[in-house]
Design an enzyme around this catalytic site. Sequence first.
Site, short mmCIF file in Angstrom:
data_model
loop_
_atom_site.label_atom_id
_atom_site.label_comp_id
_atom_site.label_asym_id
_atom_site.label_seq_id
_atom_site.Cartn_x
_atom_site.Cartn_y
_atom_site.Cartn_z
N SER A 145 0.75 -1.12 0.16
CA SER A 145 -0.05 0.06 -0.01
C SER A 145 0.83 1.31 -0.17
O SER A 145 1.93 1.18 0.66
CB SER A 145 -0.92 0.03 1.13
OG SER A 145 -1.54 1.27 1.28
N TYR A 158 -3.10 0.01 9.88
CA TYR A 158 -3.13 -0.50 8.63
C TYR A 158 -1.66 0.07 8.08
O TYR A 158 -1.13 -0.77 7.38
CB TYR A 158 -4.40 0.11 7.86
CG TYR A 158 -4.17 -0.37 6.44
CD1 TYR A 158 -4.80 -1.59 6.11
CD2 TYR A 158 -3.94 0.50 5.50
CE1 TYR A 158 -4.59 -2.24 4.71
CE2 TYR A 158 -3.83 0.02 3.96
CZ TYR A 158 -4.16 -1.34 3.77
OH TYR A 158 -4.13 -1.79 2.48
#
Length: 262
Positions: A145, A158
């Site tokens: 990500s 996250y």
Amino acid sequence: MKDMSLVNSKVLLVGSARGIGFSVLEHLLQAGAQVMAADCEWQLLLEQSESLLGRYPDQLTLKKLDLAEPEAVREQVNQWAEQVAGFDHLVCCAGILHVAPLHEMPMEQVSSIFTVNAFGVLACMQGVASSMKARQQGSMVIIGSNAANTPRMSIGAYGASKAALHMLVKCIGMELAPYGIRCNLVSPGSTRTAMQQQLWTEQYGEAQVIAGDAAQFRLGIPLNKIAEPADIAQAVLFLLSDNAGHITLHDLRVDGGATLDH
């Protein structure tokens, strides 16, 4: 340039029932790969894959796998690798997201995010590594990500889990490079998936993501659009293909320029 055909390549795809993972599954099958597709959402995987099983009955096998139990994952993946005489490729798209300010998030949620996003994915890599080493070939492409490199409000756990994952992939890639095994990351930015929509509200949606938000310390997206799952899938197929034969330890960011490549 060589084409991106994966005819007869054996691929383990983890996290394949929705979003980016399902798009990767479609692209792998179209490229001729033999795919073992796994997900923890078994019923959803069955429903989503019904038409694909009809079109590619000799290429697709479905399995259930829950990355929340890393030790069991490593053992199961190793068994599957033995059953197929070794996978040529591993693709991991699995991940979870809890949205909350990091200073308030329960440690149970922080732990669960790291267990799935970092340790569960590492277990998949460990599970295929021994057979790839024995064959002196293979490649792994892991979905990371752009949040691994850029602080974001309310998704701190996250982002931190993805940062850990990025380093795990690069370190295992360094260890396995002498055996001819390539390990790379594809790091999406904002992509049209259910996970992305978890972050949207009536006041903050796609248009605001594209435009950026100074109050959230977020730049916009220079290409003026969010990614589609197929954009990420095509990057994955490139890194699996012979066209990327001299690429390893690389993080291919597919975010429309949102992080200015930092």
